[in-house]
Motif scaffolding. Structure first.
Motif, short mmCIF file in Angstrom:
data_model
loop_
_atom_site.label_atom_id
_atom_site.label_comp_id
_atom_site.label_asym_id
_atom_site.label_seq_id
_atom_site.Cartn_x
_atom_site.Cartn_y
_atom_site.Cartn_z
N VAL A 28 0.51 -3.65 51.79
CA VAL A 28 -0.92 -3.38 51.58
C VAL A 28 -1.36 -2.18 52.40
O VAL A 28 -2.18 -1.36 51.95
N ALA A 29 -0.82 -2.03 53.60
CA ALA A 29 -1.21 -0.92 54.47
C ALA A 29 -0.81 0.43 53.89
O ALA A 29 -1.40 1.46 54.22
N GLN A 30 0.20 0.44 53.01
CA GLN A 30 0.68 1.71 52.43
C GLN A 30 -0.04 2.11 51.15
O GLN A 30 0.20 3.19 50.62
N LEU A 70 -1.99 -17.85 39.23
CA LEU A 70 -3.27 -17.37 39.76
C LEU A 70 -3.10 -16.16 40.66
O LEU A 70 -4.01 -15.32 40.76
N TRP A 71 -1.97 -16.04 41.31
CA TRP A 71 -1.72 -14.87 42.14
C TRP A 71 -1.65 -13.62 41.26
O TRP A 71 -2.25 -12.60 41.58
N HIS A 72 -0.95 -13.71 40.15
CA HIS A 72 -0.87 -12.59 39.22
C HIS A 72 -2.24 -12.29 38.62
O HIS A 72 -2.62 -11.12 38.46
N ASN A 73 -2.96 -13.34 38.25
CA ASN A 73 -4.30 -13.15 37.69
C ASN A 73 -5.22 -12.43 38.68
O ASN A 73 -5.98 -11.52 38.30
N TYR A 74 -5.14 -12.86 39.94
CA TYR A 74 -5.99 -12.24 40.95
C TYR A 74 -5.65 -10.76 41.13
O TYR A 74 -6.54 -9.90 41.17
N LEU A 75 -4.36 -10.43 41.26
CA LEU A 75 -3.96 -9.03 41.43
C LEU A 75 -4.35 -8.19 40.21
O LEU A 75 -4.77 -7.03 40.35
N THR A 76 -4.23 -8.77 39.03
CA THR A 76 -4.63 -8.06 37.81
C THR A 76 -6.14 -7.80 37.83
O THR A 76 -6.59 -6.69 37.50
N PHE A 133 1.55 1.71 42.50
CA PHE A 133 1.98 0.71 41.52
C PHE A 133 3.33 0.09 41.90
O PHE A 133 3.58 -1.08 41.60
N CYS A 134 4.18 0.86 42.55
CA CYS A 134 5.42 0.29 43.07
C CYS A 134 5.10 -0.82 44.08
O CYS A 134 5.73 -1.89 44.07
N ILE A 135 4.13 -0.54 44.94
CA ILE A 135 3.73 -1.52 45.96
C ILE A 135 3.10 -2.74 45.31
O ILE A 135 3.41 -3.89 45.65
N ILE A 136 2.19 -2.51 44.35
CA ILE A 136 1.51 -3.64 43.71
C ILE A 136 2.50 -4.49 42.92
O ILE A 136 2.37 -5.72 42.87
N LYS A 137 3.51 -3.84 42.32
CA LYS A 137 4.53 -4.63 41.63
C LYS A 137 5.30 -5.49 42.61
O LYS A 137 5.67 -6.64 42.31
N LYS A 138 5.56 -4.96 43.82
CA LYS A 138 6.21 -5.78 44.85
C LYS A 138 5.34 -6.98 45.21
O LYS A 138 5.86 -8.08 45.44
N LEU A 139 4.03 -6.75 45.27
CA LEU A 139 3.12 -7.86 45.55
C LEU A 139 3.14 -8.88 44.41
O LEU A 139 3.06 -10.08 44.64
N LYS A 162 9.30 -4.17 33.51
CA LYS A 162 10.62 -4.14 34.14
C LYS A 162 10.62 -3.30 35.42
O LYS A 162 11.42 -3.54 36.32
N ASP A 163 9.75 -2.30 35.48
CA ASP A 163 9.71 -1.43 36.66
C ASP A 163 8.30 -0.88 36.83
O ASP A 163 7.39 -1.18 36.05
N ALA A 164 8.13 -0.02 37.84
CA ALA A 164 6.81 0.53 38.14
C ALA A 164 6.29 1.43 37.02
O ALA A 164 5.08 1.54 36.81
N ASP A 165 7.21 2.08 36.28
CA ASP A 165 6.78 2.95 35.18
C ASP A 165 6.10 2.14 34.07
O ASP A 165 5.06 2.54 33.54
N GLU A 166 6.70 1.01 33.70
CA GLU A 166 6.08 0.15 32.70
C GLU A 166 4.78 -0.45 33.22
O GLU A 166 3.81 -0.64 32.47
#
Length: 441
Positions: free
Chosen positions: A5-7, A64-70, A102-108, A160-164
């Motif tokens: 999150v800090a990044q 719900l975690w995915h819903n919240y991040l979305t 988006f790479c970071i958010i996908k990790k989350l 599948k990845d950050a690009d998608e």
């Protein structure tokens, strides 16, 4: 989680009360190894409870975690998301910076909560990942928001990845926009205690359509033609719907918003005492990629009220040109909006105003600033009966036409006279009675 999150760059300007911000801080304590287990569990539970409240408010389900991040992504108004709203994703340096976000958010999205659950002896995050709501979807006020969040959440889960991930989010911004204007149809404003205004979504607007309004075909066609031109980016006019009460003026405007929501039409309801904020409202929405109707219901002014001056300046005549993405639609029981007495016509009895007739003309000129005026008059008795019969048949009421007309006639005599509203109230009464349908022979 704290390091991730800090990044964040474009999506990293988090309010300190944001759930993601709070959780990141708590996970930072856990990752440092310096924490009181009981206290940390307690504070984590506070944030989980907040997540559950968001899920209940918006009818989220499954993960719900995915819903919240979305939902967080959808509501994040930043230079990148606002640009995507207007022109879609484009090439540029900013894209590379955002792709890292988006790479970071996908990790989350894919975050493994099992270590912290094991070490703290909790299982709340596992429960959030497989959540089954018990509320009925048809009772949800935020159904429109819920459907969009969960649809995008599923796409992001499948990325599948950050690009998608990037493509799914930017496609959503292009198609629906970002923030509350992207997820909601209608809004009202509230005064901010610190000054200025705050937009509040109206999440329980009637799901009415123009077909629900029986009759008034010419009036509906005029309204549709003007709105169609507006959403297509062509020249269109401000509209005044005037006439007898209960004839469908407000219903027509709500139906128009429902009909054109998917094409970017939004509505902001404003009350007479808030006209002083019209310039501030326009300033907030003029650069958004939506078409806005500023809606004024039951518009009229008493002789001593001067709020109409704010309205006149905004509609036409102010220094600043009204933006092309904004129109004013108003309803009124008065044709001329401002109360006028016979004394107003008499210059001799208004000695304090040497040019009183000019003053009267200045008041009456307000209505002329609406390019389209549409009259809604009371239906005839035959039209009233037609409305009753059509509404009754839609609700499955099988009383004969003769029975319906006889009962409807008695009803309107005791309940305010002939109007579409009276017809709907009569049908509601029949539906609420013990035997609304004719008994099977």
């Amino acid at each position: 989680m704290y390091q991730e999150v800090a990044q964040l760059l474009m999506y990293g300007d988090l309010d300190e009360d944001e759930i993601l911000y709070r959780l990141a801080e708590l996970f930072g304590e856990y990752e440092s190894g310096e924490y009181n287990r009981t206290d940390l569990v307690r504070r984590i539970n506070v944030q989980v409870k907040r997540l559950l409240k968001v899920a209940t408010d918006f009818g989220f389900d499954c993960n719900l975690w995915h819903n919240y991040l979305t939902f967080f992504i959808m509501m994040s108004e930043n230079p990148f998301s606002m640009t995507c709203e207007k022109v879609g994703a484009s090439d540029g340096t900013v894209n590379e910076l955002v792709r890292n976000d988006f790479c970071i958010i996908k990790k989350l999205f894919d975050y493994d909560f099992s270590p912290i659950e094991r070490d703290l002896g909790i299982d709340c995050f596992s429960k959030l990942s497989d959540y089954h709501a018990i509320q009925k979807k048809e009772l949800m006020y935020n159904k429109n928001v819920s459907e969009k969040v969960q649809a995008l959440s599923r796409k992001l889960e499948e990325a599948k990845d950050a690009d998608e991930f990037f493509v799914a989010v930017t496609d959503f911004y292009r198609d629906y926009g970002v923030g509350m204007f992207g997820l909601n149809k209608a809004f009202r404003i509230e005064e901010n205690p610190q000054g200025g205004i705050v937009f509040r979504p109206i999440n329980n607007m009637d799901a009415v359509t123009l077909d629900d309004l029986i009759g008034y075909e010419i009036q509906k066609r005029k309204l549709v033609d003007n709105t169609e031109a507006f959403v297509q980016g062509r020249r269109a006019n401000n509209v005044l719907l005037f006439g007898d009460s209960g004839t469908g003026k407000s219903t027509s405007i709500k139906a128009i918003v429902n009909q054109y929501y998917d094409r970017g039409l939004r509505m902001i309801e404003i009350y007479k005492h808030q006209f002083k904020y019209l310039s501030a409202i326009i300033s907030e929405i003029k650069n958004r990629n939506y078409r806005f109707i500023i809606y004024m219901d039951d518009l009229s002014f008493e002789e001593h009220e001067i709020e109409y001056k704010f309205l006149k300046a905004v509609i036409e005549g102010g220094v600043e040109t009204r933006p092309d993405n904004i129109l004013i639609y108003a309803t009124s029981n008065r044709r001329h909006l401002i109360k006028e007495t016979w004394n107003d016509r008499n210059d001799q009895d208004n000695q304090g105003d040497k040019h009183h007739s000019d003053t009267v003309e200045e008041k009456l000129s307000l209505v002329n600033r609406f390019g389209v005026t549409i009259s809604y008059s009371k239906p005839s008795q035959r039209e009233y009966f037609d409305i009753v019969i059509n509404l009754a048949r839609r609700e499955g009421i099988t009383l004969s036409d003769e029975e319906l007309c006889a009962k409807a006639n008695a009803w309107e005599l005791a309940h305010g006279g002939i109007s579409g509203r009276t017809a709907q109230q009569f049908v509601n009464y029949i539906l609420g009675s013990s035997s609304p349908k004719k008994e099977e022979e």
